[in-house]
Design a protein around this motif. Structure first.
Motif, PDB file in Angstrom:
ATOM      1  N   MET A  19      89.222  20.406   1.934  1.00  0.00           N
ATOM      2  CA  MET A  19      88.765  20.018   3.252  1.00  0.00           C
ATOM      3  C   MET A  19      89.934  19.562   4.108  1.00  0.00           C
ATOM      4  N   ASN A  58      93.840  13.619   1.308  1.00  0.00           N
ATOM      5  CA  ASN A  58      92.391  13.654   1.104  1.00  0.00           C
ATOM      6  C   ASN A  58      91.671  12.723   2.072  1.00  0.00           C
ATOM      7  N   SER A  61      91.583  14.527   5.366  1.00  0.00           N
ATOM      8  CA  SER A  61      90.746  15.731   5.360  1.00  0.00           C
ATOM      9  C   SER A  61      89.257  15.417   5.350  1.00  0.00           C
ATOM     10  N   ARG A  62      88.880  14.231   4.897  1.00  0.00           N
ATOM     11  CA  ARG A  62      87.458  13.888   4.807  1.00  0.00           C
ATOM     12  C   ARG A  62      86.913  13.263   6.081  1.00  0.00           C
ATOM     13  N   ASN A  63      87.774  13.049   7.064  1.00  0.00           N
ATOM     14  CA  ASN A  63      87.334  12.435   8.315  1.00  0.00           C
ATOM     15  C   ASN A  63      87.631  13.395   9.464  1.00  0.00           C
TER      16      ASN A  63
END
Length: 322
Positions: A19, A58, A61-63
């Motif tokens: 992501m 990470n 990428s998650r936000n």
């Protein structure tokens, strides 16, 4: 901004299913290679540097809002984590907070220490214990600033229901064994919340990027605890890293009023412009006193060392079982 979930998905998923948008991931990979020697120096070895960088990547990428941030601000957040050895994600030492810059119109990532991160830095500075709790109706709390740890018993252990928040305390046991305690009521917390740049930004541009605005009590309680830990940090041993983290937090959270540091002449180890806060009791005290505090600097570590000189009197607050 992405106009649909499908468009966002296409932008933030690469062929390996990770992501992160290809452009951001590629830029961060190139950036990490360019600054690898510095990252390795800060982390200790290449394997540790890669692990930390992956955790930071990470987190970004998650936000989706972080993905939209100006690239240079993301790189600054990662470098700040390496420099202070405080990391986002599972460590919960810090957060990368996206805020919109009203002047440029760009969304920028801001490095923000969390409650656990400040605790970690205070312990690294030589303090022995750091604790903080939100006191609610039905809880039992009492403290005597000096050689005794505060006494706290939540309502649930006494068979009572969890009540509304009344005040929050933080206590630090210094390297000399002296307990420093600060207490802040809900009115003070509301003032801090309204002054927070993250809260103001979220209210102006939408979203809930500040834990102050979370619908979960635990998130808000963490902000209460962090705020009072910042307040008590003025009276305990500090390192350069702790001072840096507090100053960075002030830039995002707008809490600079309560975190003015004493200016210290390292050559003479004498405090300049020393200011003591006023004592404010939340209940009738048994007796009150002003504690004299001397300031010194450990020239070997750069830590500011506070030596307690007057331990003869104590201040007691006993709300008791409310």
């Amino acid at each position: 901004m992405a106009k649909s979930n499908q468009e966002l998905s296409e932008r933030i998923s690469d062929k390996n299913g990770q992501m992160a948008p290809l452009s951001i991931k590629s830029k961060l990979d190139d950036w990490s290679k360019r600054y690898l020697p510095e990252l390795v120096r800060l982390a200790g070895d290449e394997k540790e540097a890669q692990k930390i960088f992956t955790i930071c990547l990470n987190t970004i990428s998650r936000n989706p809002k972080l993905i939209e941030c100006d690239f240079s601000t993301l790189a600054n957040c990662i470098m700040q984590s390496f420099q202070l050895k405080l990391f986002p994600g599972p460590f919960q030492h810090c957060a990368f907070v996206p805020l919109k810059n009203g002047k440029t119109g760009k969304t920028e990532a801001n490095w923000w220490p969390q409650y656990q991160g400040l605790n970690e830095l205070m312990l690294r500075a030589g303090n022995k214990i750091v604790i903080a709790h939100v006191i609610r109706e039905g809880d039992h709390f009492e403290y005597r600033e000096g050689r005794e740890a505060p006494v706290y018993a939540p309502a649930v252990v006494m068979g009572k229901k969890r009540g509304k928040a009344l005040f929050t305390y933080a206590a630090v046991c210094t390297r000399g064994g002296f307990w420093r305690v600060e207490v802040m009521d809900e009115e003070q917390m509301l003032t801090l919340m309204n002054r927070s740049k993250a809260v103001q930004n979220a209210r102006k541009y939408g979203g809930g990027d500040s834990p102050w605005l979370s619908k979960f009590d635990d998130d808000v309680d963490a902000m209460r605890c962090k705020s009072v830990v910042k307040r008590v940090s003025k009276w305990v041993s500090k390192s350069a890293d702790l001072i840096t983290a507090l100053e960075l937090d002030d830039e995002v959270d707008g809490d600079d009023k309560f975190n003015r540091f004493k200016v210290v002449d390292l050559a003479n180890s004498e405090p300049i412009d020393e200011v003591r806060p006023e004592t404010k009791a939340l209940a009738e005290p048994a007796q009150t006193a002003t504690f004299a505090t001397a300031v010194d600097v450990d020239l070997a570590t750069g830590n500011i060392v506070f030596t307690d000189e007057d331990l003869g009197l104590e201040t007691t607050v006993r709300p008791g079982s409310l």
